[in-house]
Scaffold this motif. Structure first.
Motif, PDB file in Angstrom:
ATOM      1  N   PHE A  17       0.843  -1.186   0.000  1.00  0.00           N
ATOM      2  CA  PHE A  17       0.000   0.000   0.000  1.00  0.00           C
ATOM      3  C   PHE A  17       0.878   1.235   0.000  1.00  0.00           C
ATOM      4  N   ASP A  18       0.750   2.028  -1.041  1.00  0.00           N
ATOM      5  CA  ASP A  18       1.481   3.280  -1.156  1.00  0.00           C
ATOM      6  C   ASP A  18       0.697   4.354  -0.408  1.00  0.00           C
ATOM      7  N   ILE A  19       1.312   4.964   0.577  1.00  0.00           N
ATOM      8  CA  ILE A  19       0.617   5.959   1.394  1.00  0.00           C
ATOM      9  C   ILE A  19       0.046   7.084   0.533  1.00  0.00           C
ATOM     10  N   ALA A  20       0.654   7.354  -0.613  1.00  0.00           N
ATOM     11  CA  ALA A  20       0.129   8.382  -1.521  1.00  0.00           C
ATOM     12  C   ALA A  20      -1.243   8.012  -2.079  1.00  0.00           C
ATOM     13  N   ASP A  21      -1.631   6.735  -1.988  1.00  0.00           N
ATOM     14  CA  ASP A  21      -2.961   6.328  -2.424  1.00  0.00           C
ATOM     15  C   ASP A  21      -4.062   7.023  -1.622  1.00  0.00           C
ATOM     16  N   LEU A  22      -3.718   7.520  -0.433  1.00  0.00           N
ATOM     17  CA  LEU A  22      -4.709   8.246   0.363  1.00  0.00           C
ATOM     18  C   LEU A  22      -5.219   9.486  -0.370  1.00  0.00           C
ATOM     19  N   PHE A  23      -4.386  10.059  -1.228  1.00  0.00           N
ATOM     20  CA  PHE A  23      -4.788  11.255  -1.966  1.00  0.00           C
ATOM     21  C   PHE A  23      -5.867  10.945  -3.001  1.00  0.00           C
ATOM     22  N   ALA A  24      -6.052   9.681  -3.334  1.00  0.00           N
ATOM     23  CA  ALA A  24      -7.001   9.293  -4.378  1.00  0.00           C
ATOM     24  C   ALA A  24      -8.380   8.931  -3.840  1.00  0.00           C
ATOM     25  N   VAL A  25      -8.546   8.943  -2.535  1.00  0.00           N
ATOM     26  CA  VAL A  25      -9.844   8.590  -1.953  1.00  0.00           C
ATOM     27  C   VAL A  25     -10.448   9.823  -1.280  1.00  0.00           C
ATOM     28  N   ASP A  26     -11.760   9.810  -1.116  1.00  0.00           N
ATOM     29  CA  ASP A  26     -12.391  10.962  -0.475  1.00  0.00           C
ATOM     30  C   ASP A  26     -12.116  10.944   1.028  1.00  0.00           C
ATOM     31  N   ARG A  27     -12.433  12.039   1.665  1.00  0.00           N
ATOM     32  CA  ARG A  27     -12.116  12.216   3.089  1.00  0.00           C
ATOM     33  C   ARG A  27     -12.734  11.122   3.957  1.00  0.00           C
ATOM     34  N   GLU A  28     -13.986  10.778   3.693  1.00  0.00           N
ATOM     35  CA  GLU A  28     -14.662   9.762   4.507  1.00  0.00           C
ATOM     36  C   GLU A  28     -13.924   8.426   4.438  1.00  0.00           C
ATOM     37  N   VAL A  29     -13.532   8.018   3.254  1.00  0.00           N
ATOM     38  CA  VAL A  29     -12.811   6.755   3.086  1.00  0.00           C
ATOM     39  C   VAL A  29     -11.444   6.834   3.760  1.00  0.00           C
ATOM     40  N   SER A  30     -10.748   7.945   3.597  1.00  0.00           N
ATOM     41  CA  SER A  30      -9.429   8.073   4.228  1.00  0.00           C
ATOM     42  C   SER A  30      -9.543   8.039   5.750  1.00  0.00           C
ATOM     43  N   GLU A  31     -10.613   8.603   6.290  1.00  0.00           N
ATOM     44  CA  GLU A  31     -10.820   8.544   7.742  1.00  0.00           C
ATOM     45  C   GLU A  31     -11.104   7.117   8.197  1.00  0.00           C
TER      46      GLU A  31
END
Length: 68
Positions: A17-31
């Protein structure tokens, strides 16, 4: 999200899992992902989503068909 779940299931076989993948999901999913990171970090032993094997296998078929 698929990369996160597949890395949790088996990073060696299905990719990390590339931590930069967090930038590709919406806030709710990242939370939600942050909640899981926190939960897993607090556990003394490794925890895997084995209760969701069928769903994980479906994700593998869709996102990593070469691994099926």
């Amino acid at each position: 999200m698929a990369n996160f779940l597949l890395a949790w299931w088996n990073a060696e076989a299905l990719g990390g899992f590339d931590i930069a993948d967090l930038f590709a999901v919406d806030r709710e999913v990242s939370e939600d992902m942050a909640t899981m990171f926190t939960y897993l970090a607090r556990e003394e032993d490794a925890v895997y989503p084995t209760d969701y094997r069928g769903e994980i296998e479906s994700i593998i078929k869709r996102w990593r068909p070469e691994k099926v």
